[in-house]
Design a protein around this motif. Structure first.
Motif, PDB file in Angstrom:
ATOM      1  N   LEU A  27     -13.444  -0.154  -1.221  1.00  0.00           N
ATOM      2  CA  LEU A  27     -12.143  -0.593  -1.300  1.00  0.00           C
ATOM      3  C   LEU A  27     -11.640  -2.014  -0.782  1.00  0.00           C
ATOM      4  O   LEU A  27     -10.745  -2.815  -1.553  1.00  0.00           O
ATOM      5  CB  LEU A  27     -11.108   0.219  -0.542  1.00  0.00           C
ATOM      6  CG  LEU A  27     -11.234   1.816  -0.688  1.00  0.00           C
ATOM      7  CD1 LEU A  27     -10.831   2.560   0.420  1.00  0.00           C
ATOM      8  CD2 LEU A  27     -10.379   2.098  -1.933  1.00  0.00           C
ATOM      9  N   GLY A  29     -14.117  -4.367  -0.091  1.00  0.00           N
ATOM     10  CA  GLY A  29     -15.005  -5.577  -0.655  1.00  0.00           C
ATOM     11  C   GLY A  29     -15.652  -6.248   0.735  1.00  0.00           C
ATOM     12  O   GLY A  29     -15.738  -5.512   1.877  1.00  0.00           O
ATOM     13  N   PRO A 171     -11.468  -8.864  -2.996  1.00  0.00           N
ATOM     14  CA  PRO A 171     -11.264  -8.573  -4.417  1.00  0.00           C
ATOM     15  C   PRO A 171     -10.092  -7.742  -4.667  1.00  0.00           C
ATOM     16  O   PRO A 171      -9.580  -7.765  -5.838  1.00  0.00           O
ATOM     17  CB  PRO A 171     -12.787  -7.852  -4.862  1.00  0.00           C
ATOM     18  CG  PRO A 171     -12.961  -7.163  -3.360  1.00  0.00           C
ATOM     19  CD  PRO A 171     -12.832  -8.242  -2.415  1.00  0.00           C
ATOM     20  N   ASN A 172      -9.729  -6.909  -3.706  1.00  0.00           N
ATOM     21  CA  ASN A 172      -8.679  -5.983  -4.187  1.00  0.00           C
ATOM     22  C   ASN A 172      -7.383  -6.136  -3.348  1.00  0.00           C
ATOM     23  O   ASN A 172      -6.490  -5.189  -2.967  1.00  0.00           O
ATOM     24  CB  ASN A 172      -8.964  -4.419  -3.819  1.00  0.00           C
ATOM     25  CG  ASN A 172     -10.303  -4.043  -4.533  1.00  0.00           C
ATOM     26  OD1 ASN A 172     -10.494  -4.359  -5.761  1.00  0.00           O
ATOM     27  ND2 ASN A 172     -11.220  -3.351  -4.104  1.00  0.00           N
ATOM     28  N   GLY A 173      -7.389  -7.384  -2.864  1.00  0.00           N
ATOM     29  CA  GLY A 173      -6.087  -7.819  -1.926  1.00  0.00           C
ATOM     30  C   GLY A 173      -5.996  -7.257  -0.725  1.00  0.00           C
ATOM     31  O   GLY A 173      -6.479  -6.486  -0.338  1.00  0.00           O
ATOM     32  N   GLY A 176      -6.393  -3.396  -0.389  1.00  0.00           N
ATOM     33  CA  GLY A 176      -7.767  -2.819  -0.109  1.00  0.00           C
ATOM     34  C   GLY A 176      -8.176  -3.015   1.165  1.00  0.00           C
ATOM     35  O   GLY A 176      -8.908  -2.111   1.588  1.00  0.00           O
ATOM     36  N   GLN A 179      -6.600  -0.317   3.171  1.00  0.00           N
ATOM     37  CA  GLN A 179      -6.857   1.051   3.153  1.00  0.00           C
ATOM     38  C   GLN A 179      -8.632   1.409   3.598  1.00  0.00           C
ATOM     39  O   GLN A 179      -8.660   2.144   4.214  1.00  0.00           O
ATOM     40  CB  GLN A 179      -7.318   1.182   1.521  1.00  0.00           C
ATOM     41  CG  GLN A 179      -5.816   1.309   0.677  1.00  0.00           C
ATOM     42  CD  GLN A 179      -5.984   1.381  -0.856  1.00  0.00           C
ATOM     43  OE1 GLN A 179      -6.912   0.707  -1.460  1.00  0.00           O
ATOM     44  NE2 GLN A 179      -5.065   2.159  -1.606  1.00  0.00           N
TER      45      GLN A 179
END
Length: 226
Positions: A27, A29, A171-173, A176, A179
């Motif tokens: 989630l 990275g 990578p997922n902002g 992420g 989470q």
């Protein structure tokens, strides 16, 4: 102090590094490092609260006892059951994680993952029924071995560190990262188990708060290095 600290460390490191970390990394990275720091900071508020409460109320019961004594018996009842349910979920997750690794070593047991998890739960339940001294001794041995293995892994892994693995870092902002932090927080809650031991340790008003903070601090460092 050593036994109480290892009980907290065992609860935090077990679920966190060997079960949750891989999922959280998917989630967050490489920014999982930030997720861990956020979780540690949030957990520290509870850790300091529990440390202070265990000084003024050095009795077993943990969060149940704190709620019962300082809010109301009904609040203690609710908190106690929430504590039991949370431990059931944590125990199930860790047991299934162990069982997955176990059947990876012995593929012919692939169909028995849940059976292995159940046997593990029963084993530790029986061990706890035998006595706190025996369970604490085994826990200290297992946690010491686990920490030594992780330190070896960290030292060995440093020679293979590759900066390109940290790009892109998030990578997922930010979602992420948060989470990932929520999942890691699930593991950090293990330090609360130490408060249950208040009537089983020497000088609980000093030992319990010190072991809580030690467990949280040591586990955070090990998390980040791993």
């Amino acid at each position: 102090l050593f036994d109480a600290t290892t009980i907290g460390l065992g609860a935090i490191i077990g679920g966190g590094i060997f079960v949750v970390t891989g999922i959280a990394a998917g989630l967050a990275g490489p920014a999982l490092i930030i997720s861990m720091v956020i979780s540690a900071i949030i957990s520290s508020f509870t850790a300091f609260s529990f440390s202070k409460l265990s000084v003024v109320l050095p009795k077993e019961g943990g969060v149940y006892g704190f709620a019962y004594e300082y809010i109301s018996p009904s609040a203690g009842f609710i908190a106690g059951w929430m504590w039991i349910f949370s431990n059931i979920f944590v125990g199930a997750a860790v047991s299934l994680g162990f069982a997955s690794y176990f059947v990876a070593l012995f593929p012919f047991l692939y169909q028995l993952v849940k059976v292995v998890a159940i046997v593990l739960c029963l084993f530790f339940t029986i061990l706890n029924l035998i006595g706190i001294r025996q369970s604490a001794m085994l826990n200290s041995i297992l946690v010491s071995a686990k920490v030594l293995i992780l330190l070896f892994f960290i030292a060995f892994g440093l020679f293979y560190a590759n900066g390109s693995n940290f790009v892109p870092f998030i990578p997922n902002g930010s979602l992420g990262v948060l989470q990932g932090s929520a999942l890691i927080f699930f593991a950090y809650a293990g330090f609360a188990r130490i408060t249950i031991l208040a009537e089983e340790v020497k000088d609980p008003s000093r030992t319990i708060p010190r072991s809580i903070l030690l467990a949280l601090g040591i586990s955070t460092i090990i998390y980040l290095l791993t």
